[in-house]
Design a protein around this motif. Sequence first.
Motif, PDB file in Angstrom:
ATOM      1  N   ALA A   1       0.831  -1.205   0.000  1.00 41.68           N
ATOM      2  CA  ALA A   1       0.000   0.000   0.000  1.00 41.68           C
ATOM      3  C   ALA A   1       0.865   1.255   0.000  1.00 41.68           C
ATOM      4  O   ALA A   1       0.592   2.219  -0.737  1.00 41.68           O
ATOM      5  CB  ALA A   1      -0.930  -0.008   1.209  1.00 41.68           C
ATOM      6  N   GLU A   2       1.918   1.256   0.800  1.00 39.19           N
ATOM      7  CA  GLU A   2       2.815   2.411   0.847  1.00 39.19           C
ATOM      8  C   GLU A   2       3.531   2.612  -0.484  1.00 39.19           C
ATOM      9  O   GLU A   2       3.670   3.737  -0.971  1.00 39.19           O
ATOM     10  CB  GLU A   2       3.835   2.241   1.976  1.00 39.19           C
ATOM     11  N   THR A   3       3.960   1.541  -1.085  1.00 37.17           N
ATOM     12  CA  THR A   3       4.636   1.612  -2.383  1.00 37.17           C
ATOM     13  C   THR A   3       3.709   2.189  -3.448  1.00 37.17           C
ATOM     14  O   THR A   3       4.109   3.045  -4.240  1.00 37.17           O
ATOM     15  CB  THR A   3       5.131   0.214  -2.809  1.00 37.17           C
ATOM     16  N   LEU A   4       2.461   1.725  -3.468  1.00 35.20           N
ATOM     17  CA  LEU A   4       1.502   2.235  -4.446  1.00 35.20           C
ATOM     18  C   LEU A   4       1.196   3.709  -4.203  1.00 35.20           C
ATOM     19  O   LEU A   4       1.038   4.481  -5.152  1.00 35.20           O
ATOM     20  CB  LEU A   4       0.216   1.401  -4.408  1.00 35.20           C
ATOM     21  N   ALA A   5       1.131   4.112  -2.937  1.00 35.09           N
ATOM     22  CA  ALA A   5       0.876   5.524  -2.616  1.00 35.09           C
ATOM     23  C   ALA A   5       2.033   6.396  -3.099  1.00 35.09           C
ATOM     24  O   ALA A   5       1.821   7.459  -3.702  1.00 35.09           O
ATOM     25  CB  ALA A   5       0.670   5.687  -1.111  1.00 35.09           C
ATOM     26  N   ILE A   6       3.257   5.966  -2.856  1.00 31.71           N
ATOM     27  CA  ILE A   6       4.432   6.719  -3.315  1.00 31.71           C
ATOM     28  C   ILE A   6       4.458   6.783  -4.835  1.00 31.71           C
ATOM     29  O   ILE A   6       4.708   7.836  -5.428  1.00 31.71           O
ATOM     30  CB  ILE A   6       5.730   6.102  -2.761  1.00 31.71           C
ATOM     31  N   GLU A   7       4.162   5.652  -5.454  1.00 28.37           N
ATOM     32  CA  GLU A   7       4.153   5.601  -6.917  1.00 28.37           C
ATOM     33  C   GLU A   7       3.135   6.587  -7.485  1.00 28.37           C
ATOM     34  O   GLU A   7       3.421   7.292  -8.457  1.00 28.37           O
ATOM     35  CB  GLU A   7       3.818   4.177  -7.360  1.00 28.37           C
ATOM     36  N   SER A   8       1.965   6.670  -6.888  1.00 30.66           N
ATOM     37  CA  SER A   8       0.936   7.587  -7.405  1.00 30.66           C
ATOM     38  C   SER A   8       1.354   9.045  -7.218  1.00 30.66           C
ATOM     39  O   SER A   8       0.986   9.905  -8.018  1.00 30.66           O
ATOM     40  CB  SER A   8      -0.413   7.315  -6.748  1.00 30.66           C
ATOM     41  N   GLU A   9       2.110   9.339  -6.172  1.00 27.82           N
ATOM     42  CA  GLU A   9       2.580  10.708  -5.947  1.00 27.82           C
ATOM     43  C   GLU A   9       3.542  11.167  -7.044  1.00 27.82           C
ATOM     44  O   GLU A   9       3.653  12.364  -7.303  1.00 27.82           O
ATOM     45  CB  GLU A   9       3.263  10.818  -4.585  1.00 27.82           C
ATOM     46  N   PHE A  10       4.220  10.240  -7.681  1.00 19.00           N
ATOM     47  CA  PHE A  10       5.200  10.585  -8.706  1.00 19.00           C
ATOM     48  C   PHE A  10       4.666  10.405 -10.126  1.00 19.00           C
ATOM     49  O   PHE A  10       5.394  10.634 -11.089  1.00 19.00           O
ATOM     50  CB  PHE A  10       6.479   9.755  -8.522  1.00 19.00           C
ATOM     51  N   THR A  11       3.412  10.040 -10.262  1.00 24.40           N
ATOM     52  CA  THR A  11       2.856   9.791 -11.591  1.00 24.40           C
ATOM     53  C   THR A  11       2.988  11.003 -12.491  1.00 24.40           C
ATOM     54  O   THR A  11       3.436  10.897 -13.640  1.00 24.40           O
ATOM     55  CB  THR A  11       1.378   9.362 -11.480  1.00 24.40           C
ATOM     56  N   GLN A  12       2.623  12.182 -11.995  1.00 23.48           N
ATOM     57  CA  GLN A  12       2.669  13.402 -12.811  1.00 23.48           C
ATOM     58  C   GLN A  12       4.110  13.750 -13.210  1.00 23.48           C
ATOM     59  O   GLN A  12       4.380  14.038 -14.373  1.00 23.48           O
ATOM     60  CB  GLN A  12       2.023  14.580 -12.076  1.00 23.48           C
ATOM     61  N   SER A  13       5.019  13.709 -12.262  1.00 26.16           N
ATOM     62  CA  SER A  13       6.415  14.057 -12.597  1.00 26.16           C
ATOM     63  C   SER A  13       7.025  13.026 -13.547  1.00 26.16           C
ATOM     64  O   SER A  13       7.805  13.388 -14.436  1.00 26.16           O
ATOM     65  CB  SER A  13       7.257  14.207 -11.337  1.00 26.16           C
ATOM     66  N   ASP A  14       6.667  11.769 -13.383  1.00 32.79           N
ATOM     67  CA  ASP A  14       7.159  10.738 -14.309  1.00 32.79           C
ATOM     68  C   ASP A  14       6.655  11.009 -15.725  1.00 32.79           C
ATOM     69  O   ASP A  14       7.396  10.863 -16.701  1.00 32.79           O
ATOM     70  CB  ASP A  14       6.713   9.346 -13.863  1.00 32.79           C
ATOM     71  N   LEU A  15       5.392  11.411 -15.823  1.00 35.62           N
ATOM     72  CA  LEU A  15       4.816  11.721 -17.126  1.00 35.62           C
ATOM     73  C   LEU A  15       5.517  12.923 -17.766  1.00 35.62           C
ATOM     74  O   LEU A  15       5.815  12.925 -18.966  1.00 35.62           O
ATOM     75  CB  LEU A  15       3.313  12.003 -16.980  1.00 35.62           C
ATOM     76  N   GLU A  16       5.807  13.924 -16.945  1.00 32.66           N
ATOM     77  CA  GLU A  16       6.503  15.111 -17.461  1.00 32.66           C
ATOM     78  C   GLU A  16       7.894  14.758 -17.982  1.00 32.66           C
ATOM     79  O   GLU A  16       8.313  15.241 -19.033  1.00 32.66           O
ATOM     80  CB  GLU A  16       6.603  16.176 -16.363  1.00 32.66           C
TER      81      GLU A  16
END
Length: 84
Positions: A62-77
């Motif tokens: 759950a923590e890993t998925l939460a961290i991953e979602s926080e970086f979704t926008q920057s990863d896309l950029e």
Amino acid sequence: MRTTITIPDALVAEADALVGSGGIATRNQLIIEALQNWVELRKEELIDNEFTMMASDSDYIAETLAIESEFTQSDLEVATSNDD
């Protein structure tokens, strides 16, 4: 450190037959390298076991998925800026 161990005769004979090849000059060197290799393998096994436990830890997932979602926008950029 000096220590005394008991090794089966047949194993000593096999080991002694290999001393002098593969960069192993003495029985002592053979025993040291074999023990070092075993210790390293055991350490790797312990680390692998920790990763295996993490794979089934719901809190960690759950923590890993939460961290991953926080970086979704920057990863896309970053991905779109590399396409330029």
